[in-house]
Write a protein that holds these residues in place. Structure first.
Motif, mmCIF file in Angstrom:
data_model
loop_
_atom_site.group_PDB
_atom_site.id
_atom_site.type_symbol
_atom_site.label_atom_id
_atom_site.label_comp_id
_atom_site.label_asym_id
_atom_site.label_seq_id
_atom_site.Cartn_x
_atom_site.Cartn_y
_atom_site.Cartn_z
ATOM 1 N N ALA A 169 -1.305 9.090 -17.114
ATOM 2 C CA ALA A 169 -2.170 9.357 -15.949
ATOM 3 C C ALA A 169 -1.133 9.574 -14.960
ATOM 4 O O ALA A 169 -1.345 9.660 -13.576
ATOM 5 N N LEU A 170 -0.024 9.987 -15.055
ATOM 6 C CA LEU A 170 1.155 10.416 -14.130
ATOM 7 C C LEU A 170 1.392 11.978 -13.872
ATOM 8 O O LEU A 170 1.608 12.555 -14.870
ATOM 9 N N THR A 171 1.757 12.200 -12.776
ATOM 10 C CA THR A 171 2.358 13.693 -12.536
ATOM 11 C C THR A 171 3.742 13.436 -11.729
ATOM 12 O O THR A 171 3.848 12.418 -10.783
ATOM 13 N N TYR A 172 4.554 14.526 -11.785
ATOM 14 C CA TYR A 172 5.910 14.343 -11.014
ATOM 15 C C TYR A 172 6.225 15.505 -10.041
ATOM 16 O O TYR A 172 5.782 16.971 -10.436
ATOM 17 N N GLU A 173 6.980 15.355 -9.166
ATOM 18 C CA GLU A 173 7.535 16.036 -8.346
ATOM 19 C C GLU A 173 9.020 15.983 -7.846
ATOM 20 O O GLU A 173 9.355 14.767 -7.653
ATOM 21 N N VAL A 174 9.630 16.810 -7.923
ATOM 22 C CA VAL A 174 11.031 16.580 -7.191
ATOM 23 C C VAL A 174 11.065 16.063 -5.679
ATOM 24 O O VAL A 174 10.006 16.623 -4.939
ATOM 25 N N ALA A 175 11.837 15.094 -5.415
ATOM 26 C CA ALA A 175 11.598 14.559 -4.062
ATOM 27 C C ALA A 175 13.110 14.420 -3.379
ATOM 28 O O ALA A 175 14.186 14.512 -4.077
ATOM 29 N N ILE A 198 6.405 10.104 -8.143
ATOM 30 C CA ILE A 198 5.486 9.846 -9.324
ATOM 31 C C ILE A 198 4.325 9.581 -8.758
ATOM 32 O O ILE A 198 3.828 8.664 -7.869
ATOM 33 N N TYR A 199 3.052 10.145 -9.213
ATOM 34 C CA TYR A 199 1.948 10.207 -8.513
ATOM 35 C C TYR A 199 0.922 9.490 -9.805
ATOM 36 O O TYR A 199 1.239 10.034 -10.861
ATOM 37 N N ALA A 200 0.272 8.430 -9.396
ATOM 38 C CA ALA A 200 -0.468 7.592 -10.431
ATOM 39 C C ALA A 200 -2.019 8.206 -10.075
ATOM 40 O O ALA A 200 -2.361 8.407 -8.910
ATOM 41 N N HIS A 201 -2.543 8.534 -11.396
ATOM 42 C CA HIS A 201 -3.844 8.991 -11.359
ATOM 43 C C HIS A 201 -4.985 8.003 -12.025
ATOM 44 O O HIS A 201 -6.067 8.496 -12.501
ATOM 45 N N SER A 202 -4.567 6.830 -12.143
ATOM 46 C CA SER A 202 -5.552 5.609 -12.575
ATOM 47 C C SER A 202 -5.068 4.363 -12.037
ATOM 48 O O SER A 202 -3.887 4.225 -11.453
ATOM 49 N N HIS A 203 -6.074 3.374 -12.158
ATOM 50 C CA HIS A 203 -5.638 2.202 -11.203
ATOM 51 C C HIS A 203 -4.768 1.408 -11.968
ATOM 52 O O HIS A 203 -3.761 0.957 -11.080
ATOM 53 N N ALA A 204 -4.450 1.492 -13.076
ATOM 54 C CA ALA A 204 -3.192 0.611 -13.866
ATOM 55 C C ALA A 204 -2.071 1.403 -13.283
ATOM 56 O O ALA A 204 -1.078 0.511 -13.062
ATOM 57 N N ALA A 205 -2.046 2.816 -13.427
ATOM 58 C CA ALA A 205 -0.745 3.357 -13.191
ATOM 59 C C ALA A 205 -0.316 3.213 -11.613
ATOM 60 O O ALA A 205 0.958 2.850 -11.470
ATOM 61 N N HIS A 206 -1.466 2.886 -10.930
ATOM 62 C CA HIS A 206 -0.979 3.000 -9.520
ATOM 63 C C HIS A 206 -0.406 1.255 -9.041
ATOM 64 O O HIS A 206 0.310 1.233 -8.213
ATOM 65 N N VAL A 207 -0.822 0.500 -10.127
ATOM 66 C CA VAL A 207 -0.295 -0.922 -9.936
ATOM 67 C C VAL A 207 1.039 -0.974 -10.496
ATOM 68 O O VAL A 207 2.211 -1.355 -9.951
ATOM 69 N N GLU A 246 0.823 -1.160 -0.074
ATOM 70 C CA GLU A 246 -0.016 -0.051 -0.162
ATOM 71 C C GLU A 246 0.826 1.289 -0.077
ATOM 72 O O GLU A 246 1.812 1.312 0.733
ATOM 73 N N HIS A 247 0.743 2.052 -0.852
ATOM 74 C CA HIS A 247 1.542 3.194 -1.085
ATOM 75 C C HIS A 247 0.812 4.391 -1.533
ATOM 76 O O HIS A 247 -0.272 4.401 -2.141
ATOM 77 N N GLU A 248 1.335 5.670 -1.211
ATOM 78 C CA GLU A 248 0.782 6.949 -1.832
ATOM 79 C C GLU A 248 1.536 7.405 -2.922
ATOM 80 O O GLU A 248 0.748 7.841 -3.796
ATOM 81 N N TYR A 249 2.816 7.366 -3.271
ATOM 82 C CA TYR A 249 3.362 7.368 -4.466
ATOM 83 C C TYR A 249 4.632 6.594 -4.823
ATOM 84 O O TYR A 249 4.929 5.826 -3.631
ATOM 85 N N ALA A 250 5.216 6.581 -5.891
ATOM 86 C CA ALA A 250 6.521 5.932 -6.326
ATOM 87 C C ALA A 250 7.562 6.967 -6.374
ATOM 88 O O ALA A 250 7.467 8.102 -6.466
#
Length: 316
Positions: free
Chosen positions: A240-246, A223-232, A204-208
């Motif tokens: 369906a992805l958005t990005y932020e510097v981490a 990497i933030y996923a905004h669809s079921h497929a991308a979350h897996v 279980e995760h919030e982001y990759a």
């Protein structure tokens, strides 16, 4: 000082590095292994070290002038038409051990092909990561349907992951195999016995997080996923992805440094999942991974790789 870039003609990731090297006025000799022996000639003699040249129809480089070698996506040797299958096998082996051996003798690789090949073994990655203090999912590798069923009953939700980045043919089109959440009844399939399968507990995760490491320098992107497929598996739905510097926690950075050193890697693209409590869980490393598609990080990574290819190691 010349940088040797080994890749095929279409490689946007390599293009970023070549553009940065051109901006610095660093000579680049870009070629594909496939160009040997028909469009790429080698001649080298041994006098303590190998001295000689690589030459294609437009350029030539002295082996001793190579300051760095970027191994990206070279393809197979292109041998002349009309050779018998036996002759083709012989010529391929000689090309690999002769031409490939000359290149392997250079000591300026990012990364050396041997290190890449070793690090691509998923069991090696996972064991090394665990030994270096990184959090790793509970994992089973098996071809026994009963063991797969028992693992699922023990850990709960399970994900199947391929161990190689290969494509399968579906209706005449190549199709990538992505990570897939597996239902318990799937383990009754006798096909599991046909080859090795890698199963992991579902995290279980919030982001990759994708982390590019270049000679000890870290470039992390959430990497933030905004669809079921991308979350897996975020590779299955880039739209369906958005990005932020981490930023990586200090203990994760220390673990990664040790991990890279043990595998003999100067570069790697590592993937983590971040639990709701902030725990980073290691999934895998691609020792020759892509990064050009992350626009926020690509310029800095290209610059770091150019540094590594021209200035040697810069480990922090």
């Amino acid at each position: 000082m010349t940088v040797l870039v080994l890749t095929h003609w279409f490689d946007p990731t390599a293009d970023h590095v070549v553009e940065e090297l051109n901006r610095r006025s660093v000579p680049v000799f870009r070629c594909d292994v496939a160009e040997f022996p028909q469009r790429l000639t080698v001649a080298a003699t041994l006098n303590g070290t190998w001295a000689g040249t690589l030459r294609n129809p437009t350029r030539e480089v002295e082996l001793r002038e190579v300051s760095g070698v970027l191994y990206r996506r070279p393809t197979a040797f292109d041998l002349p038409d009309g050779m018998s299958e036996q002759a083709r096998r012989w010529a391929t082996a000689e090309a690999r051990l002769g031409f490939g051996g000359l290149l392997a003798s250079l000591d300026t690789w990012l990364n050396h092909p041997h290190a890449i090949a070793y690090a691509e073994y998923k069991p090696v990655q996972l064991q090394t990561a665990a030994q270096c203090g990184l959090n790793v999912p509970r994992t089973l590798i098996t071809n026994d349907p009963k063991q797969a069923q028992a693992f699922c009953e023990q850990v709960g939700e399970v994900v199947y992951k391929p161990m190689a980045s290969t494509h399968v043919d579906q209706d005449g089109e190549p199709r990538m195999i992505y990570a897939t959440r597996v239902l318990p009844e799937a383990f009754g399939d006798p096909g599991i016995a046909h080859t090795a399968h890698l199963l992991q507990e579902w995290i279980e995760h919030e982001y990759a997080v994708r982390v590019a490491v270049v000679d000890g320098r870290f470039f992390a992107t959430a990497i933030y996923a905004h669809s079921h497929a991308a979350h897996v598996d975020w590779r299955s739905d880039y739209g369906a992805l958005t990005y932020e510097v981490a930023e990586l926690p200090g203990d994760v950075r220390r673990g990664v440094r040790t991990f890279m050193a043990r595998l003999g890697l100067r570069f790697g693209a590592l993937d983590f999942l971040v639990r709701p409590d902030g725990t980073h869980v290691f999934l895998e490393i691609n020792p020759n991974g892509q990064w050009a598609w992350i626009e926020q990080a690509a310029p800095a990574i290209a610059s770091a790789i150019a540094d590594a290819l021209t200035e040697g190691r810069t480990d922090e």
